[in-house]
Design an enzyme around this catalytic site. Sequence first.
Site, short mmCIF file in Angstrom:
data_model
loop_
_atom_site.label_atom_id
_atom_site.label_comp_id
_atom_site.label_asym_id
_atom_site.label_seq_id
_atom_site.Cartn_x
_atom_site.Cartn_y
_atom_site.Cartn_z
N GLU A 212 -0.01 -10.40 8.91
CA GLU A 212 0.22 -11.78 8.44
C GLU A 212 -0.74 -12.76 9.11
O GLU A 212 -1.27 -13.66 8.46
CB GLU A 212 1.67 -12.18 8.70
CG GLU A 212 2.71 -11.41 7.90
CD GLU A 212 2.70 -11.73 6.41
OE1 GLU A 212 1.91 -12.60 5.98
OE2 GLU A 212 3.48 -11.11 5.67
N ASP A 357 0.60 -2.29 -1.36
CA ASP A 357 -0.19 -3.04 -2.34
C ASP A 357 -1.62 -3.36 -1.91
O ASP A 357 -2.60 -2.95 -2.53
CB ASP A 357 0.55 -4.32 -2.74
CG ASP A 357 1.06 -5.11 -1.53
OD1 ASP A 357 0.91 -4.65 -0.38
OD2 ASP A 357 1.64 -6.20 -1.74
N GLU A 480 1.96 -13.43 -7.11
CA GLU A 480 1.28 -12.29 -7.71
C GLU A 480 1.18 -12.37 -9.23
O GLU A 480 0.14 -12.02 -9.81
CB GLU A 480 1.98 -10.99 -7.29
CG GLU A 480 1.67 -10.55 -5.88
CD GLU A 480 2.39 -11.37 -4.82
OE1 GLU A 480 1.96 -11.33 -3.64
OE2 GLU A 480 3.38 -12.06 -5.16
N THR A 566 -6.47 -11.29 -0.23
CA THR A 566 -5.09 -11.03 -0.65
C THR A 566 -4.18 -12.22 -0.43
O THR A 566 -3.08 -12.26 -0.97
CB THR A 566 -4.54 -9.78 0.06
OG1 THR A 566 -3.36 -9.33 -0.61
CG2 THR A 566 -4.24 -10.07 1.52
#
Length: 638
Positions: A212, A357, A480, A566
Site C-alpha cells: 500500500e 490481481d 476497477e 495500479t
Amino acid sequence: MQWRSLVVGLLVLRLSLSCVLWLAFGLGHNVSLGFNFPLSFSLHKLDALLRDEKGTDPSGNSWSQRIHGHGHEEAKTMWAKVEVESPNRSYLSFFDGDKDEYARKYGSFPDTLKAQMKDMAKEMFYFGYDNYMKYAFPEDELNPIDCEGRGPDVLNPSNININDVLGNYSLTLIDTLDTLLVLGNVTEFQRAVKLVIDTVSFDKDSTVQVFEANIRILGSLISSHILLTDPKHPFGEVGFDGYDNELLHLAHDLAVRLLPAFENTSTGIPYPRVNLKTGVPPDSINETCTAGAGSLLVEFGILSRLIGDSTFEWVARRAVRALWNLRSNETGLLGNVVNIQTGQWVGKQSGLGAGMDSFYEYLLKSYILFGEKEDHRMFQAAYESIQSHMRRGRESCNEGEGDPPLYVNVNMFSGEIMNTWIDSLQAFFPGLQVLNGDVDNAICLHAFYYAIWKRFGALPERYNWQLQAPDVLFYPLRPELAESTYLLYQATKNPFYLHVGKDILQSLEKNAKVRCGYATLHHVVDKSKEDRMESFFLSETCKYLYLLFDEDNPLHKSDNKYIFTTEGHVVPIDKRFREKQWNDLFPCEEGVLAEQEPINRPPPNKTSNCNRIPEERRYTLPLKSVYMRQIDNMVGLF
C-alpha cells in the site's frame, strides 16, 4: 379424414404453444395476467427440453452451475451448449426480443451530455477533495459523514484494515496530486506539492503494508516529480521556482524505509509490513499475498532508473522471480498466499481478484515501461495459463452458444473450481486485456461486471455467480470498473462505455454522497454506509470517470504515451526508463529462464489494437444485444 383432423390438431397445438411463448418472452419476464403469481417461463427448463430432444452433451461452454474441474464430464447445467446446426431454436434466441432496446439505449451519446458528465465527475472530485482539505488534512483520510480526519488506529495495532494503509503521512493529499493536473488545476497542484514538501515526513512510528505504501505514496511522489520536471509533459507550465527534486527525495527516503522487508527472507519474497522507523516488526508473520509481494516492480524500477541505483529494482525483480519459480508445473498458475521463508503455498486459490490481481498487471506494465523481454515472457505464459484454466464459457465473446466468458477461482495445481464467487477487484482485468490487445474478451468480462453494477448500483466486494447474490456486501468506492470502462472506450470509442460511465457517476451521486464527501457502502442492497472515503476514490475513481468524458484532455492529445500504475498514477512511457546505468540483473538466471520459457509469440506491436475489432462492430454495440440480455438475465436483472 382422421389424418386431416390429426394435422389440424397439431397445427392448433403449435399455434397455442407459440402464443404461450410470445406471452412469456414478448410481453416480458413477469406477466401476471390478473393472477396472484407471475407467469414466467424457465429458460433453464426450456434449454433442458431442447437438449434432451437431440441428446446434446451437457458439458462444455457452461459455468452457470458449479463445475469441478475444466470440462468435467458429470457437470449438469441448464445453460449448456446447443449446437448452431440444431433445427430447434437455441435458448439464446429467446433473448432476442428486446435487442432494439439495447441499441436505442446505448447506441449514441450526445456531446452535450458528455460535457455534463465531465462536469459531474469534476464536481464529484472537488466535493471530496475540498472537504478533505477543510476537515481532515493533514490526517490521512476523511470521514465524510462526521466531517473529521482519520489516521492510524494507534490504540488497536491489529486493526490492519486501517493501519496497513494509514501511516500518518497525509495519504489522501499525496495520492491525489496528479489527479489535480489531470483536471487542469495547475495552481492547486503546485500548492499541494508545496504542502507535501513542507509538512510530510516518513520518520514515523507507523507500521504499514509495503504494497500500500508503494502504490499509493511512492507511486504518486514519483509520478508528480516526473510531471513537474518532464520537459515534454502535456499539462503546460506546471513547474515552479525553487523546486529542487524534493518529491524524488521523499520517494527515495520512503523506499529506503521499505527495504528492510526484503531482508532476512530466505526466498527473496518480502515481509508484508514494515515499521517506518524500526523496520520489520519482531512479531511479523511469514505469509504474504502474491499481489502484495509481486507488485512493486513498476515504482521501484522507475525510482532505480531515475536515481541510478539498481537496489530497488533488484529487490523487486528478485521477488517477482521467486514467486514465478513457485508456480505449478502442471498448470502454470500461482497461488494467492505464500510463506516467504519456506516457499510453500499457504493459499492455493488462483484467480484474478484480491491477492493476485496486480501481479499480472505489473508483469505487462513493467514490460511496457522497461522493455525487459523477461517480463513479457512471464506475462504471456501467465495469460495463457489463465485462459486455459480459469476461463469458462463459450469460446468467443460475440459469437456462438453457451454461457458468456467468465474467469473463475481455481486450485493452482489442478485447475478445478474452488468456489463460485468473483470479487470486485477482478473488474480491473478487462483493462489489462485491452493493453494486451485482447479486446474481444475484455468486452465480455466488462459487460458481466457492468450488469452486476446495474443490479445493485455498486459492485459488492464478492458476488456469487451461482446464487446470483452478493457474498460480501460492502463497496468501498473502488475504481476497477471505471478504469476498465475508460480503457475500453479509448480502444473502441463506442458510446456504450460513456453510458456505463454515466451510470457509475449517477449511482455514486445517489448512493454514496454524504455531508462532506462520498462514503463506503456497507451494504450494496440497503445502501447503508460506513464513515470512510478511501484515498483511491479521488486518486482513481474520479480520475478515470473524468478522463472518460474529457476527449480533449492533454493526456489524450499529447504526442507522448502514458500508462497508469495500479493506483492510477500517470507515468510516461519514456526511453529513459528503458536505459540502465548498470549491468543486467541476474544475468545467469535470466538465461535459464529464457531457455525454459521460449518466446512463442512476438512482443506486442506498436500499431493500435483497436484494429483487432472488426470494422462492422466499431460503431455498433460492443456486444450483441442477445448476449447483453443473456448476461443481464444471468445476474438477476430479469
